[in-house]
Design an enzyme around this catalytic site. Structure first.
Site, PDB file in Angstrom:
ATOM      1  N   ASN A  27       0.838  -1.167  -0.005  1.00 22.49           N
ATOM      2  CA  ASN A  27       0.178  -0.128   0.003  1.00 22.49           C
ATOM      3  C   ASN A  27       0.772   1.146   0.011  1.00 22.49           C
ATOM      4  OD1 ASN A  27       0.491  -1.517   2.487  1.00 22.49           O
ATOM      5  ND2 ASN A  27      -0.509   0.011   3.408  1.00 22.49           N
ATOM      6  N   THR A  28       0.394   2.285  -0.716  1.00 15.65           N
ATOM      7  CA  THR A  28       1.046   3.651  -0.591  1.00 15.65           C
ATOM      8  C   THR A  28      -0.148   4.786  -0.464  1.00 15.65           C
ATOM      9  OG1 THR A  28       0.808   3.783  -3.202  1.00 15.65           O
ATOM     10  CG2 THR A  28       2.958   2.588  -2.305  1.00 15.65           C
ATOM     11  N   LEU A  59      -5.555  -2.143 -13.335  1.00 18.08           N
ATOM     12  CA  LEU A  59      -6.613  -3.012 -12.923  1.00 18.08           C
ATOM     13  C   LEU A  59      -7.739  -2.137 -12.361  1.00 18.08           C
ATOM     14  CD1 LEU A  59      -7.136  -3.864  -9.935  1.00 18.08           C
ATOM     15  CD2 LEU A  59      -5.208  -5.594 -10.408  1.00 18.08           C
ATOM     16  N   GLU A 102     -11.200  -2.270  -9.641  1.00 12.22           N
ATOM     17  CA  GLU A 102     -11.517  -3.267  -8.847  1.00 12.22           C
ATOM     18  C   GLU A 102     -13.005  -3.562  -9.403  1.00 12.22           C
ATOM     19  OE1 GLU A 102     -11.577  -2.321  -4.530  1.00 12.22           O
ATOM     20  OE2 GLU A 102      -9.184  -1.692  -4.964  1.00 12.22           O
ATOM     21  N   GLY A 151     -19.638  11.214  -6.714  1.00 13.70           N
ATOM     22  CA  GLY A 151     -18.304  11.265  -6.868  1.00 13.70           C
ATOM     23  C   GLY A 151     -17.239  10.116  -6.659  1.00 13.70           C
ATOM     24  N   CYS A 210      -7.597   4.727  -4.715  1.00 13.71           N
ATOM     25  CA  CYS A 210      -6.424   5.634  -5.686  1.00 13.71           C
ATOM     26  C   CYS A 210      -6.637   6.864  -5.899  1.00 13.71           C
ATOM     27  CB  CYS A 210      -6.165   4.742  -6.567  1.00 13.71           C
ATOM     28  SG  CYS A 210      -5.505   3.034  -5.647  1.00 13.71           S
ATOM     29  N   PHE A 211      -7.777   7.003  -6.685  1.00 13.63           N
ATOM     30  CA  PHE A 211      -7.848   8.427  -7.229  1.00 13.63           C
ATOM     31  C   PHE A 211      -7.511   9.650  -6.487  1.00 13.63           C
ATOM     32  CE2 PHE A 211     -11.043   7.094 -10.727  1.00 13.63           C
ATOM     33  CZ  PHE A 211     -10.307   6.604 -11.578  1.00 13.63           C
ATOM     34  N   LYS A 237      -5.654   9.784  -3.719  1.00 12.05           N
ATOM     35  CA  LYS A 237      -4.352   9.718  -3.070  1.00 12.05           C
ATOM     36  C   LYS A 237      -3.406  10.170  -4.341  1.00 12.05           C
ATOM     37  CE  LYS A 237      -2.722   4.878  -3.396  1.00 12.05           C
ATOM     38  NZ  LYS A 237      -1.894   4.989  -4.284  1.00 12.05           N
TER      39      LYS A 237
HETATM   40  P1  NAD Z   1      -3.956  -3.218  -0.202  1.00 10.41           P
HETATM   41  O1  NAD Z   1      -3.699  -2.266   1.095  1.00 10.41           O
HETATM   42  O2  NAD Z   1      -5.133  -3.916  -0.534  1.00 10.41           O
HETATM   43  O3  NAD Z   1      -2.698  -4.416   0.033  1.00 10.41           O
HETATM   44  C1  NAD Z   1      -1.297  -4.080   0.476  1.00 10.41           C
HETATM   45  C2  NAD Z   1      -0.991  -5.097   1.382  1.00 10.41           C
HETATM   46  O4  NAD Z   1       0.552  -4.844   1.625  1.00 10.41           O
HETATM   47  C3  NAD Z   1      -1.571  -5.045   2.589  1.00 10.41           C
HETATM   48  O5  NAD Z   1      -2.156  -6.445   2.842  1.00 10.41           O
HETATM   49  C4  NAD Z   1      -0.216  -4.766   3.618  1.00 10.41           C
HETATM   50  O6  NAD Z   1      -0.515  -5.746   4.625  1.00 10.41           O
HETATM   51  C5  NAD Z   1       0.868  -5.443   2.942  1.00 10.41           C
HETATM   52  N1  NAD Z   1       2.007  -5.036   3.297  1.00 10.41           N
HETATM   53  C6  NAD Z   1       2.658  -3.701   3.587  1.00 10.41           C
HETATM   54  N2  NAD Z   1       3.861  -3.634   3.855  1.00 10.41           N
HETATM   55  C7  NAD Z   1       4.391  -4.730   3.696  1.00 10.41           C
HETATM   56  C8  NAD Z   1       5.466  -5.359   4.014  1.00 10.41           C
HETATM   57  N3  NAD Z   1       6.564  -4.794   4.393  1.00 10.41           N
HETATM   58  N4  NAD Z   1       5.619  -6.757   3.879  1.00 10.41           N
HETATM   59  C9  NAD Z   1       4.638  -7.470   3.450  1.00 10.41           C
HETATM   60  N5  NAD Z   1       3.344  -7.197   3.197  1.00 10.41           N
HETATM   61  C10 NAD Z   1       3.078  -5.685   3.433  1.00 10.41           C
HETATM   62  O7  NAD Z   1      -3.436  -2.281  -1.307  1.00 10.41           O
HETATM   63  P2  NAD Z   1      -3.777  -2.278  -2.933  1.00 10.41           P
HETATM   64  O8  NAD Z   1      -5.290  -2.010  -3.070  1.00 10.41           O
HETATM   65  O9  NAD Z   1      -3.406  -3.729  -3.265  1.00 10.41           O
HETATM   66  O10 NAD Z   1      -2.638  -1.354  -3.595  1.00 10.41           O
HETATM   67  C11 NAD Z   1      -1.489  -1.698  -3.438  1.00 10.41           C
HETATM   68  C12 NAD Z   1      -0.609  -0.715  -4.561  1.00 10.41           C
HETATM   69  O11 NAD Z   1      -1.387  -0.898  -5.805  1.00 10.41           O
HETATM   70  C13 NAD Z   1      -0.768   0.695  -4.047  1.00 10.41           C
HETATM   71  O12 NAD Z   1       0.471   1.415  -4.534  1.00 10.41           O
HETATM   72  C14 NAD Z   1      -2.068   1.205  -5.161  1.00 10.41           C
HETATM   73  O13 NAD Z   1      -1.924   2.567  -5.397  1.00 10.41           O
HETATM   74  C15 NAD Z   1      -1.780   0.474  -6.155  1.00 10.41           C
HETATM   75  N6  NAD Z   1      -2.959  -0.005  -7.256  1.00 10.41           N
HETATM   76  C16 NAD Z   1      -4.125  -0.210  -6.611  1.00 10.41           C
HETATM   77  C17 NAD Z   1      -5.137  -0.733  -7.267  1.00 10.41           C
HETATM   78  C18 NAD Z   1      -6.615  -1.107  -6.714  1.00 10.41           C
HETATM   79  O14 NAD Z   1      -7.438  -1.214  -7.335  1.00 10.41           O
HETATM   80  N7  NAD Z   1      -6.633  -1.424  -5.447  1.00 10.41           N
HETATM   81  C19 NAD Z   1      -5.307  -0.643  -8.734  1.00 10.41           C
HETATM   82  C20 NAD Z   1      -3.866  -0.266  -9.196  1.00 10.41           C
HETATM   83  C21 NAD Z   1      -2.901   0.128  -8.648  1.00 10.41           C
HETATM   84  C1  UGA Z   2      -9.217   2.967 -10.756  1.00 12.33           C
HETATM   85  C2  UGA Z   2      -8.627   3.127 -11.958  1.00 12.33           C
HETATM   86  O1  UGA Z   2      -9.953   2.662 -13.213  1.00 12.33           O
HETATM   87  C3  UGA Z   2      -7.559   1.707 -12.514  1.00 12.33           C
HETATM   88  O2  UGA Z   2      -7.212   1.910 -13.875  1.00 12.33           O
HETATM   89  C4  UGA Z   2      -6.664   2.086 -11.584  1.00 12.33           C
HETATM   90  O3  UGA Z   2      -5.780   0.820 -11.830  1.00 12.33           O
HETATM   91  C5  UGA Z   2      -7.303   1.942 -10.082  1.00 12.33           C
HETATM   92  O4  UGA Z   2      -7.934   3.258 -10.070  1.00 12.33           O
HETATM   93  C6  UGA Z   2      -5.943   2.324  -9.056  1.00 12.33           C
HETATM   94  O5  UGA Z   2      -4.986   2.893  -9.558  1.00 12.33           O
HETATM   95  O6  UGA Z   2      -6.508   1.997  -8.062  1.00 12.33           O
HETATM   96  P1  UGA Z   2     -10.737   1.576  -9.459  1.00 12.33           P
HETATM   97  O7  UGA Z   2     -10.541   2.999  -8.531  1.00 12.33           O
HETATM   98  O8  UGA Z   2     -10.749   0.209  -8.723  1.00 12.33           O
HETATM   99  O9  UGA Z   2      -9.969   1.783 -10.569  1.00 12.33           O
HETATM  100  O10 UGA Z   2     -12.333   1.903  -9.905  1.00 12.33           O
HETATM  101  P2  UGA Z   2     -13.094   2.659 -11.206  1.00 12.33           P
HETATM  102  O11 UGA Z   2     -13.901   1.995 -12.053  1.00 12.33           O
HETATM  103  O12 UGA Z   2     -11.902   3.754 -11.643  1.00 12.33           O
HETATM  104  O13 UGA Z   2     -13.765   3.610 -10.295  1.00 12.33           O
HETATM  105  C7  UGA Z   2     -13.499   4.718  -9.419  1.00 12.33           C
HETATM  106  C8  UGA Z   2     -14.555   5.453  -8.736  1.00 12.33           C
HETATM  107  O14 UGA Z   2     -15.036   6.407  -9.793  1.00 12.33           O
HETATM  108  C9  UGA Z   2     -15.715   4.643  -8.404  1.00 12.33           C
HETATM  109  O15 UGA Z   2     -16.270   5.399  -7.152  1.00 12.33           O
HETATM  110  C10 UGA Z   2     -16.722   4.888  -9.368  1.00 12.33           C
HETATM  111  O16 UGA Z   2     -18.156   4.561  -9.107  1.00 12.33           O
HETATM  112  C11 UGA Z   2     -16.312   6.112  -9.940  1.00 12.33           C
HETATM  113  N1  UGA Z   2     -17.090   6.196 -11.432  1.00 12.33           N
HETATM  114  C12 UGA Z   2     -16.399   5.705 -12.413  1.00 12.33           C
HETATM  115  C13 UGA Z   2     -18.039   7.215 -11.753  1.00 12.33           C
HETATM  116  O17 UGA Z   2     -18.490   7.846 -10.801  1.00 12.33           O
HETATM  117  N2  UGA Z   2     -18.345   7.411 -12.830  1.00 12.33           N
HETATM  118  C14 UGA Z   2     -17.670   6.610 -14.060  1.00 12.33           C
HETATM  119  O18 UGA Z   2     -17.879   6.906 -15.313  1.00 12.33           O
HETATM  120  C15 UGA Z   2     -16.548   5.830 -13.681  1.00 12.33           C
END
Ligand code: NAD
Ligand code: UGA
Length: 471
Positions: free
Chosen positions: A94-95, A175, A177, A279, A284-285, A287
């Site tokens: 996580n970041t 990706l 969610e 909204g 992620c968006f 942060k």
């Molecule tokens: P998350 O919080 O779901 O998972 C991160 C995991 O890392 C946690 O389970 C935590 O316990 C673990 N962790 C932290 N420090 C650790 C360590 N030192 N050793 C072992 N495990 C450790 O986070 P996430 O949603 O999977 O996001 C991870 C990264 O990917 C972030 O930088 C985020 O911005 C990016 N990202 C997230 C998404 C998304 O849809 N959630 C999509 C694209 C990119």
């Molecule tokens: C978003 C990006 O779509 C991914 O490409 C990226 O990898 C990810 O963030 C990340 O870095 O974490 P995510 O946040 O999982 O993915 O989901 P989105 O589908 O992007 O939706 C984000 C938010 O926007 C949700 O609350 C959704 O309801 C809202 N949204 C989305 C709208 O209100 N209108 C839209 O047309 C689309």
């Protein structure tokens, strides 16, 4: 250096680490993939025999876990061992936004990235490729590299045998969610940033097992890191743009779905990400834009910083404006009113509530004295309780044990409610039987549809007053 990848380790078993490694394991049966985490409960849940207890809900994920788990996909807490055995290590930790110190409230908190890099530095052997999958500020690879070689330096100083070497690549994850398995299996592009051509080739070869070569884009490290932040900023910008226009629609008689369709049919604009709503939420968006704002200020680009900051301002405003509309339509007061909340996840098809608009909107309604009944098909009670308690405490909003109640179905939620508020676009809420619901709600009944998914004509026919975003 020629790399042969037999063992992959992924640090971080979260929303990115879990699904992305499940897809690699499923597409590369000859590679062993070990996902490690410091969170023991999370690893236990990934190993749960009952697949409905996996720590995250994602359509299609259970099928992959069933196929690969304990064959070539492992979830473990023994981080040192997994690092020791790995030829390639993904950082998926996580970041979040930094809470204290320099850059608090804007910069990304890189403590988990740093801790992982230190462990890799200590426990890795041989030539290891370290892949940044987490979203990181531009030039983080520099920091990661210097931490990785720090242990090597100390071994050198002690004249101890030392055959470690590292190559750092950036491979941001795009990706979303709710659709992550499909996004991972059929990505629009795979981005690899780096300067070690052999390491890039090793990572590319993994993706080539299922991704067409023309979709694999190679850049330098900094372009790759910045492209990820930029992609998220552009997506969020579209949502704030359409939400700002939704307010103009409500004042003028235009309809946001007509406007979005007309605008989106222009090929140069495209139709995705033009759905008005409460909204954007998600981890992620917000942060990532805050981080872009921080970086812009850091490099002295104040106009750039304030441009991106506006996207967040509109997002907060949209949430606030929706809670104010609810209060206004319900005669200016919510005390002694019962409001049914439909959906708490930040979007459909996930159990993730991080930064969900539902949290702020519910908090505002609680502040106005409403009693909430909350139903979400996938988010568990404890998560909702924790999110609302934290939101109330951090904004000094008073709440009591009967400020909200989590229900397990739509009918209990609607029963004796004065209003229903659709906050997540779950399919179930698009197909509500308004005749049945109108019989169990209190009159006058209201429906506030912040996602524009319900059939307003049928709801109206059943004597339900309706407000829909952008109409
Ligand atoms: P998350 O919080 O779901 O998972 C991160 C995991 O890392 C946690 O389970 C935590 O316990 C673990 N962790 C932290 N420090 C650790 C360590 N030192 N050793 C072992 N495990 C450790 O986070 P996430 O949603 O999977 O996001 C991870 C990264 O990917 C972030 O930088 C985020 O911005 C990016 N990202 C997230 C998404 C998304 O849809 N959630 C999509 C694209 C990119
Ligand atoms: C978003 C990006 O779509 C991914 O490409 C990226 O990898 C990810 O963030 C990340 O870095 O974490 P995510 O946040 O999982 O993915 O989901 P989105 O589908 O992007 O939706 C984000 C938010 O926007 C949700 O609350 C959704 O309801 C809202 N949204 C989305 C709208 O209100 N209108 C839209 O047309 C689309």
């Amino acid at each position: 250096m020629n790399y042969k990848i037999k063992n992959i380790c992924c640090i971080g078993a979260g929303f990115v680490g879990g699904p992305s490694m499940a897809v690699i394991a499923s597409k590369c049966p000859n590679i062993n993939v070990t996902v490690v985490d410091i969170n023991e409960k999370r690893i236990e849940a990934w190993n749960d025999k009952n697949l409905s207890n996996l720590p995250i809900y994602e359509p299609g994920l259970d099928v992959l876990i069933k196929k690969c788990r304990d064959k070539n996909l492992f979830f473990k807490t023994n981080i040192e061992q997994a690092i020791f055995e790995a030829d390639m290590i993904f950082l998926s930790v996580n970041t979040p936004t930094k809470q204290t110190g320099v850059g608090a409230g804007q910069a990304l908190d890189l403590r988990w990235v740093e801790a992982s890099a230190r462990q890799i530095s200590k426990f890795s052997t041989g030539n290891t490729i370290v892949v940044e999958k987490s979203t990181l500020p531009v030039r983080t690879a520099e920091t990661v590299k210097s931490i990785l070689i720090s242990n090597k330096d100390s071994l050198d100083k002690k004249n101890m045998p030392n055959s470690k070497s590292f190559s750092v690549l950036s491979n941001p994850e795009f990706l979303a969610e709710g659709t992550s398995i499909n996004d991972l299996e059929n990505p629009d592009r795979v981005l690899i940033g780096g300067d070690d051509l052999k390491a890039i080739e090793a990572l590319e070869n993994i993706y080539l097992n299922w991704v067409e070569p023309q979709k694999i884009l190679k850049t330098n490290l900094w372009s790759s890191e910045l492209s990820k932040l930029t992609a998220n900023a552009f997506l969020a910008q579209r949502i704030s743009s359409i939400n700002s226009i939704s307010a103009i629609c409500e004042s003028t008689g235009a309809d946001i779905s007509d406007v979005a369709e007309a605008v989106g049919m222009d090929n140069r604009i495209g139709s995705n990400f033009l759905k008005a709503g409460p909204g954007f939420g998600g981890s992620c968006f917000k942060k990532d834009i805050l981080n872009l704002v921080y970086l812009s200020n850091y490099y002295g680009l104040e106009e750039v910083a304030s441009y991106w900051e506006k996207i967040l301002d509109i997002n907060n405003w949209q949430q606030k404006r929706i809670s104010e509309i609810i209060v206004h339509k319900l005669f200016g007061t919510l005390s002694n009113k019962c409001i049914g909340i439909l959906g708490f996840a930040f979007k459909a098809n996930t159990n993730d509530t991080r930064e969900s608009p539902a949290i702020n909107i519910c908090r505002d309604l609680i502040e106005e004295g409403a009693k909430l009944k909350i139903y979400d098909p996938k988010v568990n009670n404890l998560q909702i309780d924790m999110d609302l308690k934290n939101a109330c405490i951090s904004s000094n909003v008073e709440y009591s044990s009967d400020s909200w109640l989590v229900e397990d179905n739509l009918y209990k939620t609607a029963n004796n409610s004065d209003a229903l508020v659709v906050l997540t676009e779950w399919e179930e809420f698009a197909n509500i039987n308004w005749h049945e619901i109108s019989c169990i709600m209190r009159s006058p009944s209201w429906l506030f549809d912040t996602r524009g998914i319900t059939n307003k004509y049928i709801a109206k026919k059943n004597n339900i007053n309706i407000w829909q975003v952008g109409v």
